[in-house]
Motif scaffolding. Sequence first.
Motif, PDB file in Angstrom:
ATOM      1  N   PHE A  89      11.967  36.572  63.642  1.00 13.94           N
ATOM      2  CA  PHE A  89      12.439  36.948  64.974  1.00 13.94           C
ATOM      3  C   PHE A  89      13.022  35.726  65.649  1.00 13.94           C
ATOM      4  N   ILE A  90      14.335  35.775  65.934  1.00  7.54           N
ATOM      5  CA  ILE A  90      15.061  34.625  66.466  1.00  7.54           C
ATOM      6  C   ILE A  90      15.768  35.041  67.745  1.00  7.54           C
ATOM      7  N   MET A  91      15.604  34.273  68.806  1.00  7.89           N
ATOM      8  CA  MET A  91      16.280  34.549  70.070  1.00  7.89           C
ATOM      9  C   MET A  91      17.310  33.465  70.350  1.00  7.89           C
ATOM     10  N   LEU A 151       7.659  38.474  74.183  1.00  7.05           N
ATOM     11  CA  LEU A 151       8.205  38.965  72.917  1.00  7.05           C
ATOM     12  C   LEU A 151       7.864  38.022  71.776  1.00  7.05           C
ATOM     13  N   ARG A 152       7.945  36.720  72.040  1.00  9.85           N
ATOM     14  CA  ARG A 152       7.593  35.747  71.002  1.00  9.85           C
ATOM     15  C   ARG A 152       6.132  35.900  70.597  1.00  9.85           C
ATOM     16  N   LEU A 195      14.466  36.822  81.185  1.00  9.20           N
ATOM     17  CA  LEU A 195      13.534  35.972  81.923  1.00  9.20           C
ATOM     18  C   LEU A 195      12.616  35.246  80.947  1.00  9.20           C
ATOM     19  N   PRO A 196      12.300  33.980  81.215  1.00  9.66           N
ATOM     20  CA  PRO A 196      11.410  33.236  80.315  1.00  9.66           C
ATOM     21  C   PRO A 196      10.106  33.959  80.036  1.00  9.66           C
ATOM     22  N   TYR A 222      20.755  42.071  67.881  1.00  7.50           N
ATOM     23  CA  TYR A 222      20.598  42.819  69.135  1.00  7.50           C
ATOM     24  C   TYR A 222      21.323  42.025  70.207  1.00  7.50           C
ATOM     25  N   VAL A 223      22.252  42.667  70.912  1.00  5.27           N
ATOM     26  CA  VAL A 223      23.026  42.005  71.954  1.00  5.27           C
ATOM     27  C   VAL A 223      22.650  42.576  73.316  1.00  5.27           C
ATOM     28  N   GLY A 224      22.443  41.685  74.272  1.00 12.51           N
ATOM     29  CA  GLY A 224      22.203  42.167  75.635  1.00 12.51           C
ATOM     30  C   GLY A 224      20.956  41.600  76.269  1.00 12.51           C
ATOM     31  N   LEU A 225      20.662  42.131  77.440  1.00 15.60           N
ATOM     32  CA  LEU A 225      19.524  41.672  78.229  1.00 15.60           C
ATOM     33  C   LEU A 225      18.211  41.950  77.514  1.00 15.60           C
ATOM     34  N   ILE A 226      17.324  40.981  77.562  1.00 18.62           N
ATOM     35  CA  ILE A 226      15.981  41.154  77.016  1.00 18.62           C
ATOM     36  C   ILE A 226      15.093  41.610  78.171  1.00 18.62           C
TER      37      ILE A 226
END
Length: 349
Positions: free
Chosen positions: A217-219, A204-205, A197-198, A164-168
Amino acid sequence: MLGRIKGRLGLFFARWQQHFPLIKFFSYVPVHYKRLTAFEPDIIYAHDLSALPVSAMAAKKTGARLVFDSHELEVHRNPPLGALQKAQVKWLEKKYLRKCDVVTTVCTSAENVLRHEYKLKNTALIYNAPGLKGGKSHPRWERHKGASFRGDAGLERDDFALVYVGLIARNRGIEFILRTIERLPEKIKLVTVGPGLPVMKSRLRAYADRLGLGERFIMLEPVNPPDVYKYIRGADAAIIPVMPATLSYEIALPNKFFEAAFAGLPIISADLVEMKKLIEEYDLGVYYDALDEEDCSAKILYAYKNRFSIKPSKENIQAFRQRFSWESQEALILSILNQQLAMKDQENE
C-alpha cells in the motif's frame, strides 16, 4: 485574549453553519451582491449551491441570464446530511433552481433527478473530464516535472499496480480495496495519488499494516491536475471503488473515471450506473458488485492474469477522448452561453 475570543467565535459560527447551511449560503450575499450588480453582467454563471442565492438575486436586479452548474446532488451528498440540513438544502434548491435559465450537471442520472425533483426543463450535460492540451502549472507542482509513477511508488517491473486517484476520505472505498487485495498475490499493490488529511492517511496506513499489507500500500502526493492522466499511465489498472453511500455516489461519474480512461488503463469499477454504462459502451474494463469484496477480488485477479488482453483498444480510447475531453465540453459551454446571449438580445429588442 482577543485572538482566543476570535477563535472561539469562529468555531461557534462554523458549528452553526454546519447545522444551518442557509447561514453559509446567504452569508455570501452582502459580500458579492454589490460587486455582481455593479459589474452589470449579461450572464452570471454560478458554480455550486453556495453561489446560487446571490447569483439569482443579482441576475434579477441586472436582468442577466442565469446559468447554474450543479456539480453534484447537494441534497444527497457525502457525508449524508442530517434531516434538518437536508430540509434547508432542499428548500434552497427548490427556490432558486427554477430561477435559472439553464442548469448544467455532470451525468445523465443527475440530470434526470434534477428534472424530476424540481420540474426543470432547460438542462444540459457538461462532463468532468480533463483536457487533451494540458494546462498551466502552478509553482506548487514544479517538483513533479519529469516524475515517474512507477519510480515514485518504488515499484518493481513485475509489480501489478492498481492506481486510485482522488481525495483520500470517507466512503471512497480505499479500506474496501485493501481488504480485497489482502487475499491476492503479493505482486498486486494499491497506489493512491491524491490529497488527504494527515489523520486520514495515518488511519489508512495503520489499517493496511494491521492487514499485513506493508509495502503493498503506497500513498503518493497529488500532481498537477491536467497531468494526472499522463502520470498514471505507468499503472497497470485503475481501481474506482466508489461506495454507494448516498444517491450522489450511486450515480457518480467522477473525474477519476475520465482520467483513467484517458490514460488508456483498464478500469476496475464498482457497478454504479453511469460508470458501468460507459465501461460497457467503450469496453474499458470490468465492474464488480459495489458491496461484494469477493467479487471485487475476483475482478482484480482477472485483470492481473489478463493484464495485456484487458487493455482498452486504441480506437475506443480515441473515440472516448474525442467525445468527453474538456475541449469538447468547452465547446458545449460556449454554445450554451452564446444561446443565452442571443436570447437576452431578443429580450432587449
